[in-house]
Design an enzyme around this catalytic site. Structure first.
Site, PDB file in Angstrom:
ATOM      1  N   GLU A 152       0.822  -1.217   0.000  1.00 32.49           N
ATOM      2  CA  GLU A 152       0.000   0.000   0.000  1.00 32.49           C
ATOM      3  C   GLU A 152       0.852   1.263   0.000  1.00 32.49           C
ATOM      4  O   GLU A 152       0.429   2.300  -0.495  1.00 32.49           O
ATOM      5  CB  GLU A 152      -0.916   0.028   1.235  1.00 32.49           C
ATOM      6  CG  GLU A 152      -2.281  -0.562   0.947  1.00 32.49           C
ATOM      7  CD  GLU A 152      -3.264  -0.384   2.088  1.00 32.49           C
ATOM      8  OE1 GLU A 152      -4.045  -1.309   2.287  1.00 32.49           O
ATOM      9  OE2 GLU A 152      -3.259   0.645   2.784  1.00 32.49           O
ATOM     10  N   HIS A 171       8.645 -26.753   0.536  1.00 35.29           N
ATOM     11  CA  HIS A 171       7.995 -27.858  -0.170  1.00 35.29           C
ATOM     12  C   HIS A 171       6.897 -27.356  -1.093  1.00 35.29           C
ATOM     13  O   HIS A 171       6.032 -28.109  -1.491  1.00 35.29           O
ATOM     14  CB  HIS A 171       7.458 -28.870   0.850  1.00 35.29           C
ATOM     15  CG  HIS A 171       8.566 -29.468   1.658  1.00 35.29           C
ATOM     16  ND1 HIS A 171       9.216 -30.629   1.296  1.00 35.29           N
ATOM     17  CD2 HIS A 171       9.200 -29.014   2.769  1.00 35.29           C
ATOM     18  CE1 HIS A 171      10.181 -30.877   2.175  1.00 35.29           C
ATOM     19  NE2 HIS A 171      10.193 -29.907   3.076  1.00 35.29           N
ATOM     20  N   LYS A 204     -13.081   1.281  -1.637  1.00 40.02           N
ATOM     21  CA  LYS A 204     -14.011   1.622  -0.548  1.00 40.02           C
ATOM     22  C   LYS A 204     -15.177   2.429  -1.115  1.00 40.02           C
ATOM     23  O   LYS A 204     -16.341   2.172  -0.820  1.00 40.02           O
ATOM     24  CB  LYS A 204     -13.312   2.475   0.520  1.00 40.02           C
ATOM     25  CG  LYS A 204     -12.402   1.711   1.468  1.00 40.02           C
ATOM     26  CD  LYS A 204     -11.923   2.631   2.604  1.00 40.02           C
ATOM     27  CE  LYS A 204     -11.031   1.926   3.600  1.00 40.02           C
ATOM     28  NZ  LYS A 204     -10.588   2.749   4.721  1.00 40.02           N
TER      29      LYS A 204
HETATM   30  O1  PA5 Z   1      -3.182   1.681   5.735  1.00 37.02           O
HETATM   31  C1  PA5 Z   1      -4.303   2.106   5.611  1.00 37.02           C
HETATM   32  O2  PA5 Z   1      -4.586   3.298   5.806  1.00 37.02           O
HETATM   33  C2  PA5 Z   1      -5.472   1.196   5.262  1.00 37.02           C
HETATM   34  O3  PA5 Z   1      -5.083  -0.065   4.896  1.00 37.02           O
HETATM   35  C3  PA5 Z   1      -6.419   1.094   6.449  1.00 37.02           C
HETATM   36  O4  PA5 Z   1      -5.724   0.580   7.551  1.00 37.02           O
HETATM   37  C4  PA5 Z   1      -7.641   0.234   6.155  1.00 37.02           C
HETATM   38  O5  PA5 Z   1      -8.232   0.591   4.956  1.00 37.02           O
HETATM   39  C5  PA5 Z   1      -8.661   0.398   7.288  1.00 37.02           C
HETATM   40  O6  PA5 Z   1      -8.991   1.730   7.448  1.00 37.02           O
HETATM   41  P1  PA5 Z   1      -9.671   2.283   8.744  1.00 37.02           P
HETATM   42  O7  PA5 Z   1      -8.723   2.146   9.880  1.00 37.02           O
HETATM   43  O8  PA5 Z   1      -9.979   3.700   8.446  1.00 37.02           O
HETATM   44  O9  PA5 Z   1     -10.907   1.460   8.960  1.00 37.02           O
END
Ligand code: PA5
Length: 478
Positions: free
Chosen positions: A304, A333, A447
């Site tokens: 990410e 394996h 989202k």
């Molecule tokens: O790293 C990030 O910002 C995302 O992966 C969030 O952790 C994930 O989408 C969850 O978001 P939130 O904490 O707002 O529910």
């Protein structure tokens, strides 16, 4: 008395070691490894990345760099809450996803008994622990077969306070709690969220939930050392102060300007150069079940943060390296065949443990079968270590770059070091690539499309866009 983990000598004995010999051309060959000249040619870039990180730390979305230092008050509060949870509840359930779930899972697996939930209550000395990070209806229902909501504390974790997965879980659980407990329902929920933004904070205030805040400058995937990870860890009795001390120790190592002496900067430099030469897959392969979910945590952080279409100045780059998780020895394996003989597109990182927390001797037997009997008298500790060395050798001999991070032991201090090391490596690498390490437009797109499909107000335009997409053809489905 000063805790053991605060003593400089002990800290030094717990220092992670980053061995990158097998990343170098000297070891894996000219075409595949990094030459000294490659490092020299990019030293300005590495220096600039280091300077940027130093300049930005503690500001903007780099609030995470200060978490080892600025949480004394909240940690004290968490420890009180955690003690209460251990005293009163049979189960502790995290409702969260992505950065709000992967850290708690990884730290729990690393630092508690490997079959923690199966232990008796007396042996566990804490509530059973679950992290619900999906909205599979079968999984959600199955949770209610193993917990009694009246004896469960739920920790709803969402920074944005609007993530559909987490909020739908919250709705189901809170409704259930209200039906079972009436006015006392709110006592079974702790919200961990942004102080100023989002719906969860509004609900928390309205319903009177105990609340912990995720600082503004700490994004989901960089939040494990904030209350996101600290409360779940403390709830099961993990020493969170020691974890933070480990992170602070690593931070000191990462403040070294000379890139060859700074483990996270050196690792980022090698990752950057590897990407540049088309090694677009990064395999994380711990040789310890305790560290297996560290790979999932790492995968999110790396993917990410670095998977970005554009640089900060708007040029198309399509940057990133696909993280892959593997487990030693299990995946010897399965996947290692590909790592040794498949495309030259990978870098493998082994996580090695010097001292496992237990020893398991391989019993005598099979005296008439020398091909089995040779194992007798050795320990599983020796076996797993030999298998790691063997895989390292096999990859190196086949000109496959690999590196190893050694943890002297798996304990809260070394886990704090490891988490911080990877956060720093990601920050340095993001600077080298010239991208925004801290946004996630790709995740937001998914989202938003979900909101549109489920009829959330304000997302009608996305729904229209989605409806305008070509209709799928039957002929392509068989
Ligand atoms: O790293 C990030 O910002 C995302 O992966 C969030 O952790 C994930 O989408 C969850 O978001 P939130 O904490 O707002 O529910």
């Amino acid at each position: 008395m000063k805790a053991k983990y605060l003593h400089a000598k002990w800290q030094k004995s717990m220092r992670l070691r980053f061995d990158y010999n097998n990343m170098m051309a000297e070891f894996v060959g000219e075409g595949q490894g990094i030459a000294q000249a490659d490092l020299r040619a990019e030293k300005e870039r590495f220096a600039a990345a280091f300077a940027k990180v130093q300049q930005k730390r503690g500001t903007g979305m780099m609030g995470w760099t200060e978490l080892p230092y600025n949480q004394a008050e909240v940690v004290a509060d968490i420890l009180v809450t955690a003690r209460e949870i251990r005293r009163k509840y049979d189960a502790f359930v995290v409702l969260g996803i992505g950065g709000s779930a992967l850290g708690p899972i990884a730290v729990m697996q690393a630092l508690k008994h490997m079959r923690y939930n199966d232990l008796s209550k007396t042996k566990r000395k804490g509530p059973r622990f679950y992290v619900e990070d999906n909205v599979d209806p079968e999984r959600m229902r199955s949770l209610f077969d193993v917990i009694d909501v009246k004896k469960t504390m739920f920790n709803v974790i969402t920074k944005s306070g609007s993530t559909s997965e987490t909020m739908s879980q919250y709705l189901i659980i809170y409704d259930m709690l209200k039906k079972e407990l009436g006015k006392d329902a709110a006592k079974h929920i702790i919200a961990t969220t942004s102080e100023k933004k989002g719906n969860l904070i509004k609900l928390a205030k309205q319903e009177g939930f105990k609340t912990y805040y995720i600082p503004d400058g700490v994004g989901g995937r960089f939040s494990e050392l904030s209350p996101v990870g600290l409360l779940p860890a403390a709830a099961v009795g993990i020493d969170i102060r020691q974890m933070l001390a480990g992170a602070a120790f690593m931070d000191k190592l990462c403040k070294e300007e000379r890139f060859r002496k700074n483990p996270a900067l050196m690792s980022a430099a090698l990752s950057y150069l590897s990407m540049k030469r088309g090694k677009n897959i990064s395999v994380m392969m711990p040789y310890a079940d305790s560290l297996r979910y560290m790979s999932d945590w790492y995968c999110q952080l790396w993917a990410e943060s670095l998977g970005k279409a554009e640089t900060l100045s708007g040029e198309s780059v399509y940057a990133g390296q696909t993280p892959v998780k593997a487990l030693g020895v299990t995946d010897q394996h399965s996947q290692v065949q590909l790592y040794r003989e498949g495309p030259f597109d990978k870098v493998v990182t082994f996580l090695a443990v010097d001292r496992y927390r237990t020893e398991c001797v391989i019993s005598d037997g099979c005296e008439d079968i020398p091909d089995v009997n040779f194992l007798c008298g050795h320990t599983m500790n020796e076996l797993i270590d030999a298998e790691r060395k063997a895989t390292e050798y096999a990859l190196t001999a086949a000109h496959r770059p690999n590196r190893t991070i050694y943890l002297p032991e798996v304990n809260p201090f070394t886990i704090g070091e490891l988490l911080y090391f990877y956060e720093m490596e990601t920050a340095f690498c993001g600077e080298m690539l010239g991208i925004d390490t801290y946004n996630q437009p790709g995740v937001e797109a998914g989202k938003n499309a979900t909101y549109a499909l489920l009829g959330r107000k304000g997302y009608e335009h996305i729904r229209e866009e989605m409806q305008a997409v070509k209709t799928k053809k039957e002929e392509y489905i068989c």
